[in-house]
Motif scaffolding. Structure first.
Motif, short mmCIF file in Angstrom:
data_model
loop_
_atom_site.label_atom_id
_atom_site.label_comp_id
_atom_site.label_asym_id
_atom_site.label_seq_id
_atom_site.Cartn_x
_atom_site.Cartn_y
_atom_site.Cartn_z
N LEU A 385 0.94 -1.14 0.15
CA LEU A 385 0.02 0.02 -0.03
C LEU A 385 0.94 1.21 0.18
CD1 LEU A 385 -3.15 0.53 0.14
CD2 LEU A 385 -2.83 0.96 2.61
N GLU A 386 0.69 2.19 -1.01
CA GLU A 386 1.67 3.16 -1.02
C GLU A 386 0.74 4.23 -1.50
OE1 GLU A 386 3.92 2.59 -5.26
OE2 GLU A 386 4.21 1.16 -3.57
N PRO A 387 1.22 5.64 -1.05
CA PRO A 387 0.43 6.79 -1.57
C PRO A 387 0.83 7.18 -3.40
CG PRO A 387 2.49 7.43 -0.31
CD PRO A 387 2.21 6.17 -0.26
N LEU A 388 -0.23 7.65 -3.71
CA LEU A 388 0.24 7.80 -5.23
C LEU A 388 0.78 9.00 -5.42
CD1 LEU A 388 -3.69 7.04 -6.64
CD2 LEU A 388 -1.36 5.68 -7.07
N SER A 389 0.68 10.10 -4.47
CA SER A 389 1.72 11.24 -4.63
C SER A 389 3.04 10.97 -4.49
CB SER A 389 1.24 12.16 -3.46
OG SER A 389 1.81 11.62 -2.14
N GLY A 390 3.37 9.72 -3.98
CA GLY A 390 4.81 9.54 -4.02
C GLY A 390 5.30 9.51 -2.54
N GLN A 391 4.71 10.57 -1.72
CA GLN A 391 5.15 10.99 -0.40
C GLN A 391 4.12 10.46 0.71
OE1 GLN A 391 5.73 15.12 -0.77
NE2 GLN A 391 8.14 14.65 -1.48
N GLY A 392 4.65 9.93 1.76
CA GLY A 392 3.50 9.35 2.89
C GLY A 392 3.90 8.21 3.32
N ARG A 393 3.09 7.58 3.99
CA ARG A 393 3.18 6.28 4.53
C ARG A 393 2.92 5.25 3.58
NH1 ARG A 393 -1.01 8.05 9.69
NH2 ARG A 393 0.66 9.46 10.82
N ARG A 394 3.87 4.20 3.70
CA ARG A 394 3.87 3.03 2.60
C ARG A 394 4.31 1.77 3.36
NH1 ARG A 394 6.00 4.77 -2.06
NH2 ARG A 394 5.95 6.77 -1.46
N SER A 395 3.92 0.72 2.85
CA SER A 395 4.49 -0.64 3.56
C SER A 395 4.22 -1.66 2.99
CB SER A 395 3.57 -0.71 5.11
OG SER A 395 4.19 -1.73 5.70
N ARG A 396 4.86 -2.58 2.81
CA ARG A 396 4.52 -4.13 2.32
C ARG A 396 3.75 -4.86 3.61
NH1 ARG A 396 8.77 -6.84 2.35
NH2 ARG A 396 9.76 -5.36 3.49
N PHE A 397 2.97 -5.76 3.12
CA PHE A 397 2.16 -6.50 4.04
C PHE A 397 2.32 -7.94 3.99
CE2 PHE A 397 0.30 -2.31 4.10
CZ PHE A 397 -0.05 -2.20 5.03
N ARG A 398 2.66 -8.65 4.99
CA ARG A 398 2.59 -10.10 4.74
C ARG A 398 1.24 -10.67 4.97
NH1 ARG A 398 5.23 -10.86 9.08
NH2 ARG A 398 3.57 -11.51 10.42
N ALA A 399 0.98 -11.74 4.17
CA ALA A 399 -0.43 -12.38 4.19
C ALA A 399 -0.49 -13.38 5.43
CB ALA A 399 -0.56 -13.23 3.01
N ASN A 400 -1.64 -13.34 6.15
CA ASN A 400 -1.88 -14.12 7.38
C ASN A 400 -3.12 -15.30 6.91
OD1 ASN A 400 -0.41 -12.48 8.99
ND2 ASN A 400 -2.10 -11.15 9.31
N THR A 401 -3.10 -16.25 7.54
CA THR A 401 -3.81 -17.35 7.21
C THR A 401 -5.16 -17.06 7.25
OG1 THR A 401 -3.65 -18.20 9.45
CG2 THR A 401 -2.07 -19.07 7.95
N ASP A 402 -5.69 -16.22 7.82
CA ASP A 402 -7.24 -15.62 8.10
C ASP A 402 -7.69 -14.76 7.09
OD1 ASP A 402 -5.87 -13.50 9.07
OD2 ASP A 402 -6.82 -13.49 10.83
N GLY A 403 -6.85 -14.47 6.03
CA GLY A 403 -7.08 -13.39 5.04
C GLY A 403 -6.59 -12.16 5.21
N SER A 404 -6.21 -11.75 6.50
CA SER A 404 -5.49 -10.58 6.76
C SER A 404 -4.21 -10.45 6.41
CB SER A 404 -5.74 -10.07 8.09
OG SER A 404 -5.04 -10.97 9.29
N TRP A 405 -3.78 -9.04 6.61
CA TRP A 405 -2.11 -8.95 6.19
C TRP A 405 -1.21 -8.07 7.50
CZ3 TRP A 405 -6.11 -8.38 2.91
CH2 TRP A 405 -6.13 -9.03 1.62
N THR A 406 -0.32 -8.35 7.64
CA THR A 406 0.70 -7.69 8.87
C THR A 406 1.47 -6.82 8.15
OG1 THR A 406 -0.01 -9.56 10.41
CG2 THR A 406 1.80 -7.91 10.53
#
Length: 461
Positions: A385-406
């Protein structure tokens, strides 16, 4: 790991040789040896002048001083990963009676435990460890100089405590645990607590004349976990690969990534210099590049290990003089030379073998309030998830077994990302640590905290 001089272009090899030649000459050191690692193997080795009459190669041992601390940190994190302790535990829980037990294990790893930088006199690096047989002799009567956890203050006694912790929990000496759990699995056969031939002798070079004086090579005793080790460029090159990629026989990739993340509150001057400290690793921003590793020094020796994960390039520099070239700068330059002259060629793009339709449905543009973000599927099965402006909070997320991400990095590290669905199965919004992301800015059809004005968007006439 094989050493090949043909992996780099001739012009690159000449730049590397020139850099260490300048460092040896200007630093006035008896010998200097270096290696560069790329793509997981040594691609260059260079040396200037001689050790005991012959040119130093990748098998000649030098004392590596505080790079030892990184090895000790690996042993502590192995204990954590096995569930034998928690980094938030106070030392007293596992090693009682030290007088410094209120500091947590994480604070000791990050040099934020408030302890003094050195042990009480006499100068521990130049005197036998037998003078400090007990931890009380290492810590002194007043071990704390600063409030626990408040600031980064580099502490050799702190790593002595961590070595004693390893020995206490494992029921074996720090040296035996290190050999069994790190050196042997990684194939570091020329890394040891005592020198073995061929090895360099340590020298002091007179500051105002080209003459030298031999330095003592003391056994540090209790202080060994802070700086005892001897090693070679070849072994440290292997260790650099481990610190980049991990090795499940020792520590997994997630844990070495954790070691490389800042973990201590730094002083303003350190922040201004782009310096930080992780869990047993020094961190620096230099020439627009994030560098991780550790330096080391003991009387007669200087050492440096520097790596850039983004460039997949690492450098090792060892020399046998008490003072001379600042090897951190030399290591950073070796990394920069290779990264700039022969930039990393990215892996070819390939389509995913398969994609979960429920996840693919989430790809695309989302809004946090009025801020536009893009959610993308990543090749490892996670999302970013990353800002389209190029600036701001961003992160990669690891998939969890319950369908969520960390979340894996930045502001969202450790935070939970999940898709909230309506009773009919359609997606209402994304919830990221209670923040709501909607398909349209303040989407009236989504569950936006505080509600959305029913009159919608308007101008002011």
């Amino acid at each position: 790991m094989t050493t090949s001089q043909d992996e780099l272009l001739p012009a690159t090899r000449r730049q590397l040789l020139h850099r260490i030649a300048v460092a040896q000459a200007e630093g006035r050191t008896p010998s200097l040896v270096a290696a560069v690692v790329r793509d997981g193997r040594t691609v260059w080795h260079g040396a200037r002048t001689s050790v005991e009459g012959h040119g130093p190669d990748e098998n000649v041992q030098y004392r590596i001083g505080s790079i030892t601390k990184t090895f000790t940190a690996v042993l502590v994190l192995r204990l954590r990963d096995e569930g034998l302790l928690d980094l938030g535990d106070p030392l007293e829980k596992h090693l009682p009676g030290t007088g410094a037990g209120e500091a947590t294990i994480a604070e000791l790893l990050a040099h934020s435990g408030g302890l003094a930088a050195e042990s009480p006199a006499p100068w521990w690096e130049r005197t036998p460890g037998s003078l400090r047989p007990e931890l009380a002799d290492v810590l002194g009567k007043q071990p704390f100089l600063h409030p626990v956890g408040r600031r980064h203050h580099y502490s050799n006694p702190g790593y002595t405590l961590l070595g004693a912790l390893v020995a206490q929990v494992r029921g074996a000496s720090w040296e035996d645990v290190l050999r069994r759990e790190v050196l042997e699995p990684l194939g570091l056969h020329r890394t040891s607590t005592r020198p073995s031939d061929p090895h360099a002798g340590g020298w002091a070079v007179h500051p105002w004349a080209d003459v030298m004086l031999p330095e003592p090579a003391e056994d540090l005793g209790r202080m060994a976990p802070a700086g005892q080790l001897w090693s070679t460029t070849e072994d440290l090159a292997r260790f650099a690969v481990f610190l980049t990629k991990g090795d499940d026989r020792v520590l997994g990739a997630d844990t070495v990534r954790e070691m490389r993340a800042p973990a201590a509150a730094m002083e303003a001057a350190d922040v201004a210099d782009g310096a930080a400290y992780g869990l047993g690793l020094q961190i620096q921003h230099r020439d627009g590049r994030l560098l991780v590793g550790h330096s080391g020094s003991l009387p007669g020796f200087l050492a440096n290990l520097t790596l850039s994960v983004d460039d997949d390039v690492a450098a090792v520099v060892l020399t046998n003089c008490t003072s001379g070239s600042l090897l951190g700068g030399v290591g950073a330059d070796l990394v920069r030379i290779v990264a700039e002259a022969e930039p990393r060629i990215p892996e070819p793009w390939r389509p995913l073998p398969e994609a979960d339709a429920a996840v693919l449905e989430l790809a695309g543009q989302w809004y946090w309030g009025t801020h536009a973000f893009a959610l993308r599927l990543t090749p490892d099965g996670g999302v970013s998830l990353e800002p389209l402006s190029g600036q701001g909070r961003r992160s990669r997320f690891r998939a969890n077994t319950d369908g969520s991400w960390t979340g894996l990095e930045g502001y969202y590290a450790g935070e939970l990302l999940r898709a909230v669905r309506r009773p009919d199965g359609s997606v209402s919004h994304l919830d990221l640590g209670s923040f709501v992301f909607t398909r349209q800015p303040y989407d009236a059809g989504a569950s936006v905290p505080g509600g959305v004005d029913p009159e919608g968007w308007r101008g002011i006439g």
